[in-house]
Design a protein around this motif. Structure first.
Motif, PDB file in Angstrom:
ATOM      1  N   LEU A 130       0.683   6.925   3.900  1.00  0.00           N
ATOM      2  CA  LEU A 130      -0.630   6.336   4.207  1.00  0.00           C
ATOM      3  C   LEU A 130      -1.292   7.097   5.352  1.00  0.00           C
ATOM      4  CD1 LEU A 130      -0.031   2.449   4.096  1.00  0.00           C
ATOM      5  CD2 LEU A 130      -1.220   3.844   2.399  1.00  0.00           C
ATOM      6  N   GLU A 156      -6.270   4.339   6.403  1.00  0.00           N
ATOM      7  CA  GLU A 156      -5.831   3.323   5.436  1.00  0.00           C
ATOM      8  C   GLU A 156      -5.073   2.196   6.144  1.00  0.00           C
ATOM      9  OE1 GLU A 156      -5.480   6.327   1.586  1.00  0.00           O
ATOM     10  OE2 GLU A 156      -3.790   6.124   2.947  1.00  0.00           O
ATOM     11  N   GLU A 206       0.841  -1.215   0.000  1.00  0.00           N
ATOM     12  CA  GLU A 206       0.000   0.000   0.000  1.00  0.00           C
ATOM     13  C   GLU A 206       0.869   1.255   0.000  1.00  0.00           C
ATOM     14  OE1 GLU A 206      -3.439   0.554  -0.347  1.00  0.00           O
ATOM     15  OE2 GLU A 206      -3.192  -1.510  -1.008  1.00  0.00           O
TER      16      GLU A 206
END
Length: 199
Positions: A19, A23, A11
């Motif tokens: 992030l 998230e 991610e």
């Protein structure tokens, strides 16, 4: 946890190394685990609600785009992107809506200098560049030259002159667009004075 960390790394990669807390939570990583990851030197906190990867350190413009999705790279920072100036500004200049909450731009890193613009001018000539999977908003070269003319008194003479000269030699310039923007900003005469002599 190993699987979660692998997912987290993926991610981070997809999101330019930044992030949000929300998230991380979607990946099943909550505050206690976040603190553990910070202690282990895997991630660090940028500001409340945002974290960066140590393994995939984000570019400054990506951090800005993730923290302030509506902000637009502006003036000298945009000039630098188009190689219209050699001078690196001491802070990222960004255009934001004058009605947006000013305190949210108080961040230590990266250094930013917000310009508060009227809502009607914010979305004129916005372009998007893709950096590490993240959309970074920037004004296009023609709008940037209009801004250079509008903020002439905020720029050093050399920066101003270089920007005009390099724009006129740029094969990607769009004079029709330049004059359309100039009309919106009510600076048509100024554009004719400064740009007209070169084209």
């Amino acid at each position: 946890m190993i699987k979660k960390i692998e997912n987290m790394k993926n991610e981070f990669k997809k999101n330019g190394g930044v992030l949000k807390t929300s998230e991380l939570k979607e990946l099943g990583i909550y505050s206690r685990q976040i603190n553990k990851l910070i202690k282990e030197g895997m991630i660090s906190k940028i500001k409340y609600g945002f974290y960066e990867s140590i393994e995939y350190p984000p570019k400054e413009e990506v951090i800005i785009a993730r923290l302030f999705p509506k902000a637009i790279i502006f003036l000298e920072s945009a000039l630098m992107n188009y190689s219209y100036t050699d001078r690196i500004p001491s802070a990222w200049q960004i255009a934001v809506d004058k009605d947006s909450q000013k305190t949210k731009y108080n961040i230590e890193y990266p250094a930013i200098e917000p310009y508060y613009l009227e809502s009607k001018f914010i979305n004129i000539g916005v372009d998007i560049i893709y950096e590490d999977g993240v959309d970074v908003k920037i004004y296009d070269r023609d709008r940037t030259i209009c801004d250079t003319l509008r903020y002439e008194n905020k720029l050093e003479e050399e920066v101003f002159t270089n920007a005009i000269k390099r724009y006129t030699k740029d094969p990607k310039k769009n004079i029709r667009k330049l004059f359309e923007y100039a009309e919106e900003f009510n600076i048509t005469n100024k554009v004719q004075t400064y740009i007209g002599v070169w084209i």
